[in-house]
Design a protein around this motif. Structure first.
Motif, mmCIF file in Angstrom:
data_model
loop_
_atom_site.group_PDB
_atom_site.id
_atom_site.type_symbol
_atom_site.label_atom_id
_atom_site.label_comp_id
_atom_site.label_asym_id
_atom_site.label_seq_id
_atom_site.Cartn_x
_atom_site.Cartn_y
_atom_site.Cartn_z
ATOM 1 N N VAL A 59 5.762 -8.041 4.412
ATOM 2 C CA VAL A 59 4.659 -8.576 5.204
ATOM 3 C C VAL A 59 3.395 -7.984 4.600
ATOM 4 O O VAL A 59 3.033 -6.841 4.867
ATOM 5 C CB VAL A 59 4.786 -8.193 6.698
ATOM 6 C CG1 VAL A 59 3.618 -8.758 7.492
ATOM 7 C CG2 VAL A 59 6.112 -8.694 7.265
ATOM 8 N N GLY A 60 2.761 -8.753 3.716
ATOM 9 C CA GLY A 60 1.581 -8.287 2.998
ATOM 10 C C GLY A 60 1.463 -9.039 1.682
ATOM 11 O O GLY A 60 2.242 -9.939 1.387
ATOM 12 N N THR A 61 0.501 -8.635 0.884
ATOM 13 C CA THR A 61 0.257 -9.252 -0.419
ATOM 14 C C THR A 61 1.285 -8.779 -1.435
ATOM 15 O O THR A 61 1.612 -7.592 -1.475
ATOM 16 C CB THR A 61 -1.161 -8.887 -0.903
ATOM 17 O OG1 THR A 61 -2.107 -9.403 0.028
ATOM 18 C CG2 THR A 61 -1.453 -9.447 -2.275
ATOM 19 N N VAL A 62 1.775 -9.690 -2.258
ATOM 20 C CA VAL A 62 2.689 -9.373 -3.352
ATOM 21 C C VAL A 62 1.982 -9.749 -4.644
ATOM 22 O O VAL A 62 1.517 -10.881 -4.797
ATOM 23 C CB VAL A 62 4.014 -10.151 -3.214
ATOM 24 C CG1 VAL A 62 4.849 -10.024 -4.472
ATOM 25 C CG2 VAL A 62 4.786 -9.685 -1.996
ATOM 26 N N LYS A 63 1.903 -8.781 -5.583
ATOM 27 C CA LYS A 63 1.198 -9.035 -6.838
ATOM 28 C C LYS A 63 1.887 -8.270 -7.966
ATOM 29 O O LYS A 63 1.947 -7.049 -7.942
ATOM 30 C CB LYS A 63 -0.259 -8.604 -6.709
ATOM 31 C CG LYS A 63 -1.145 -9.075 -7.819
ATOM 32 C CD LYS A 63 -2.603 -8.805 -7.481
ATOM 33 C CE LYS A 63 -3.500 -9.392 -8.535
ATOM 34 N NZ LYS A 63 -4.912 -9.199 -8.241
ATOM 35 N N GLY A 75 2.673 -13.552 3.520
ATOM 36 C CA GLY A 75 1.432 -13.151 2.876
ATOM 37 C C GLY A 75 1.317 -13.814 1.524
ATOM 38 O O GLY A 75 2.254 -14.480 1.059
ATOM 39 N N PRO A 76 0.186 -13.644 0.857
ATOM 40 C CA PRO A 76 -0.024 -14.288 -0.440
ATOM 41 C C PRO A 76 0.805 -13.646 -1.554
ATOM 42 O O PRO A 76 1.109 -12.456 -1.501
ATOM 43 C CB PRO A 76 -1.516 -14.095 -0.692
ATOM 44 C CG PRO A 76 -1.897 -12.913 0.115
ATOM 45 C CD PRO A 76 -0.988 -12.896 1.312
ATOM 46 N N VAL A 77 1.167 -14.471 -2.537
ATOM 47 C CA VAL A 77 1.944 -14.014 -3.689
ATOM 48 C C VAL A 77 1.181 -14.387 -4.946
ATOM 49 O O VAL A 77 0.705 -15.513 -5.083
ATOM 50 C CB VAL A 77 3.341 -14.675 -3.715
ATOM 51 C CG1 VAL A 77 4.091 -14.308 -4.990
ATOM 52 C CG2 VAL A 77 4.149 -14.298 -2.486
ATOM 53 N N GLU A 78 1.058 -13.420 -5.878
ATOM 54 C CA GLU A 78 0.442 -13.709 -7.169
ATOM 55 C C GLU A 78 1.317 -13.154 -8.271
ATOM 56 O O GLU A 78 1.664 -11.972 -8.274
ATOM 57 C CB GLU A 78 -0.961 -13.107 -7.272
ATOM 58 C CG GLU A 78 -1.630 -13.474 -8.580
ATOM 59 C CD GLU A 78 -3.087 -13.069 -8.657
ATOM 60 O OE1 GLU A 78 -3.548 -12.761 -9.777
ATOM 61 O OE2 GLU A 78 -3.762 -13.066 -7.614
ATOM 62 N N SER A 79 1.657 -14.033 -9.220
ATOM 63 C CA SER A 79 2.450 -13.655 -10.380
ATOM 64 C C SER A 79 1.696 -14.083 -11.623
ATOM 65 O O SER A 79 1.467 -15.275 -11.830
ATOM 66 C CB SER A 79 3.816 -14.361 -10.336
ATOM 67 O OG SER A 79 4.482 -14.198 -11.562
ATOM 68 N N ASN A 80 1.305 -13.114 -12.465
ATOM 69 C CA ASN A 80 0.522 -13.475 -13.649
ATOM 70 C C ASN A 80 1.403 -13.746 -14.867
ATOM 71 O O ASN A 80 0.911 -13.873 -15.972
ATOM 72 C CB ASN A 80 -0.553 -12.434 -13.949
ATOM 73 C CG ASN A 80 0.011 -11.057 -14.185
ATOM 74 O OD1 ASN A 80 1.191 -10.909 -14.503
ATOM 75 N ND2 ASN A 80 -0.814 -10.049 -14.014
ATOM 76 N N HIS A 81 2.713 -13.844 -14.659
ATOM 77 C CA HIS A 81 3.619 -14.206 -15.754
ATOM 78 C C HIS A 81 4.571 -15.308 -15.284
ATOM 79 O O HIS A 81 4.337 -16.463 -15.538
ATOM 80 C CB HIS A 81 4.374 -12.973 -16.240
ATOM 81 C CG HIS A 81 5.261 -13.234 -17.416
ATOM 82 N ND1 HIS A 81 4.799 -13.726 -18.613
ATOM 83 C CD2 HIS A 81 6.590 -13.093 -17.568
ATOM 84 C CE1 HIS A 81 5.804 -13.868 -19.454
ATOM 85 N NE2 HIS A 81 6.911 -13.501 -18.839
ATOM 86 N N LEU A 82 5.618 -14.949 -14.563
ATOM 87 C CA LEU A 82 6.612 -15.910 -14.105
ATOM 88 C C LEU A 82 6.974 -15.622 -12.663
ATOM 89 O O LEU A 82 7.264 -14.488 -12.307
ATOM 90 C CB LEU A 82 7.878 -15.835 -14.976
ATOM 91 C CG LEU A 82 9.085 -16.657 -14.524
ATOM 92 C CD1 LEU A 82 8.764 -18.152 -14.527
ATOM 93 C CD2 LEU A 82 10.293 -16.361 -15.397
#
Length: 141
Positions: A59-63, A75-82
């Protein structure tokens, strides 16, 4: 394409039955089988892998760089690769990704935005205006 860089090894584990409250920062690799109530963020300059297993909840941001989800993220998810969404993945939040692999049954309740190669949000926002918003819902069995 994805094998050009050596994948980091998973060095840390949040075990099943464990609940962590607060921001969790990590380098290399992290596997979550328990629950994290707070952000899960990889070190900025590291190549990273994050695995959120079927039993896990965040429960929170995943980066992170390479993110594999088969559990629940609120919560928001950001993946800068895959970003890999396995069949039991559930995300309630916006998703930003460089590359996306989504299996049948995975669910996203939020906007999908593709990052460009440099992860530039302005270019991604411009690209996002050209494409429709998507709501991907898995099969209920």
């Amino acid at each position: 394409m994805f094998n050009s860089k050596k994948q980091p090894s998973i060095r840390s584990l949040v075990g099943e039955g464990t609940v962590i409250q607060g921001t969790l920062r990590f380098g290399d690799g992290l596997r979550i089988d328990g629950e994290v109530q707070g952000d899960v963020v990889a070190n900025v300059n590291d190549t990273s892998i994050l695995v959120i297993s079927e039993k896990a909840k965040v429960v929170g941001t995943v980066k992170a760089g390479h993110v594999i989800i088969n559990g629940t993220v609120i919560g928001p998810v950001e993946s800068n690769h895959l970003l890999e969404l396995q069949p039991k993945a559930l995300i309630r939040g916006d998703v930003r990704y460089e590359s996306l692999e989504m299996h049948q049954g995975a669910t996203i309740e939020g906007a999908l935005t593709r990052l460009n190669s440099g992860g530039n949000a302005a270019s991604a926002a411009l690209e996002d205006k050209k494409s429709p918003k998507l709501l991907a819902v898995g099969n209920d069995k």
